[in-house]
Write an enzyme that holds these catalytic residues in place. Structure first.
Site, PDB file in Angstrom:
ATOM      1  N   CYS A  89       0.978  -1.293  -0.123  1.00 50.74           N
ATOM      2  CA  CYS A  89      -0.155  -0.118  -0.060  1.00 50.74           C
ATOM      3  C   CYS A  89       0.814   1.384  -0.050  1.00 50.74           C
ATOM      4  O   CYS A  89       0.474   2.307  -0.570  1.00 50.74           O
ATOM      5  CB  CYS A  89      -0.989   0.118   1.307  1.00 50.74           C
ATOM      6  SG  CYS A  89      -0.380  -0.161   2.889  1.00 50.74           S
ATOM      7  N   HIS A 165      -2.532   1.395   7.013  1.00 45.20           N
ATOM      8  CA  HIS A 165      -2.713   1.436   5.644  1.00 45.20           C
ATOM      9  C   HIS A 165      -2.564   2.831   5.217  1.00 45.20           C
ATOM     10  O   HIS A 165      -3.065   3.816   5.826  1.00 45.20           O
ATOM     11  CB  HIS A 165      -4.277   1.197   5.603  1.00 45.20           C
ATOM     12  CG  HIS A 165      -4.598   1.039   3.918  1.00 45.20           C
ATOM     13  ND1 HIS A 165      -3.849   0.295   3.075  1.00 45.20           N
ATOM     14  CD2 HIS A 165      -5.588   1.763   3.378  1.00 45.20           C
ATOM     15  CE1 HIS A 165      -4.496   0.299   1.808  1.00 45.20           C
ATOM     16  NE2 HIS A 165      -5.710   1.462   1.891  1.00 45.20           N
TER      17      HIS A 165
END
Length: 324
Positions: A89, A165
């Site tokens: 990510c 994230h």
């Protein structure tokens, strides 16, 4: 989502991201960390132009998108890649910003230009597969990893562990979009009025997201993708010198401004040198040195006394905490 495979975790650090971008072959940009958002919209004033924002947060399961997810023909012009493997990510967030950036300062270089041209006609999942299977991207990503002394079995975060994230925010064609590879498409945060600074639009959105966490918790990190500072300062010096040549004289103010800009260039050079040194330390394997040091201390009968002293200090420190 598929196994992490040979993709490592990347530290949320402006030096790491700046070095990562350079490893991709991109020129004209760098990453700066935002230490506070308390100054309001003016927090971005010293960083302009800002091309995008990289936001790291504690991932909350089943969180609903705040606005509509784009699945229409806008995806033909917006580079959005679905995240198909774990640990990617960070790279996916910065690559998505770069491939959607349309600014003369930003030079994508041959690798990212080729990636965009090859995969732009694909759907988001195929773009994600293309990105994750790029040997160049994966090698650059893994070159940012920290050296580990011991290898542990890979495992997914349990319910008790926090998962983090990376996502991106960027203006595209007069609208603000959130690029989150775990979604089915970009999140449309609405229009940016003509003449309005997109950073004034994104500021309250990020503040609202930060305020989700209880006071005192630090479960987020914000970084800005900006134009290369040294490049901008050098450009300003050239412009001042050009004006001086046209006028045929140099004023005290001009001379002072040029000196100030040269000092800023020296600061940027020192910062980039520090980034490279920190990266070298991250990659270095200190285990042989540690083992040799322990052997020498043991041979000289200094290891056990050092251990006892450290143990004693730890006990005293623990007692002080109990008293408080």
């Amino acid at each position: 989502m598929e196994s992490a495979g040979d993709w490592c975790l990347i530290e949320s650090d402006p030096g790491v991201f700046t070095q990562l971008i350079k490893t991709f072959g991109v020129k004209g940009v760098q990453v700066e960390e935002m230490w506070s958002m308390d100054e309001g919209e003016g927090v971005f004033d010293n960083l302009r132009p800002v091309h995008g924002l990289i936001f790291l947060f504690k991932y909350l399961q089943h969180e609903e998108p705040p606005h509509p997810v784009v699945t229409d023909n806008r995806l033909e012009k917006i580079y959005f890649a679905k995240q198909v493997i774990n640990n990617a990510c960070a790279t996916q967030a910065v690559v998505s910003l770069l491939l959607n950036c349309n600014h003369p300062d930003v030079d994508l270089g041959p690798e990212l230009t080729k990636l965009k041209e090859f995969s732009m006609s694909f759907d988001p999942r195929m773009r994600g597969l293309t990105l994750s299977n790029s040997q160049t991207i994966r090698t650059a990503h893994n070159s940012m990893s920290n050296q580990t002394l011991f290898e542990f079995d890979q495992k997914a975060p349990t319910k008790e562990e926090d998962a983090y994230h990376f996502i991106g925010y960027i203006p595209i064609n007069g609208r603000l979009y959130e690029l989150d590879g775990l979604r089915e498409g970009p999140i449309d945060h609405g229009p940016i009025a003509p003449g309005q600074d997109w950073l004034n639009v994104v500021h309250p959105i990020i503040m609202k997201r930060i305020n989700v966490y209880t006071e005192g918790e630090i479960h987020f990190n914000l970084m800005a993708l900006i134009s290369d500072r040294k490049m901008l300062y050098e450009r300003q010096i050239q412009e001042l010198m050009r004006e001086t040549q046209i006028l045929g004289m140099e004023t005290d103010d001009t001379e002072k401004e040029i000196r100030r800009l040269r000092m800023l260039i020296e600061y940027e050079d020192a910062k980039m040198l520090r980034y490279r040194q920190e990266m070298a330390r991250r990659r270095h394997n200190y285990l042989p040195f540690i083992i040799t040091l322990l052997k020498i201390l043991a041979e000289e009968k200094k290891l056990l006394p050092l251990y006892e002293k450290a143990k004693e200090r730890a006990l005293k420190k623990g007692q002080k905490k109990v008293r408080v």
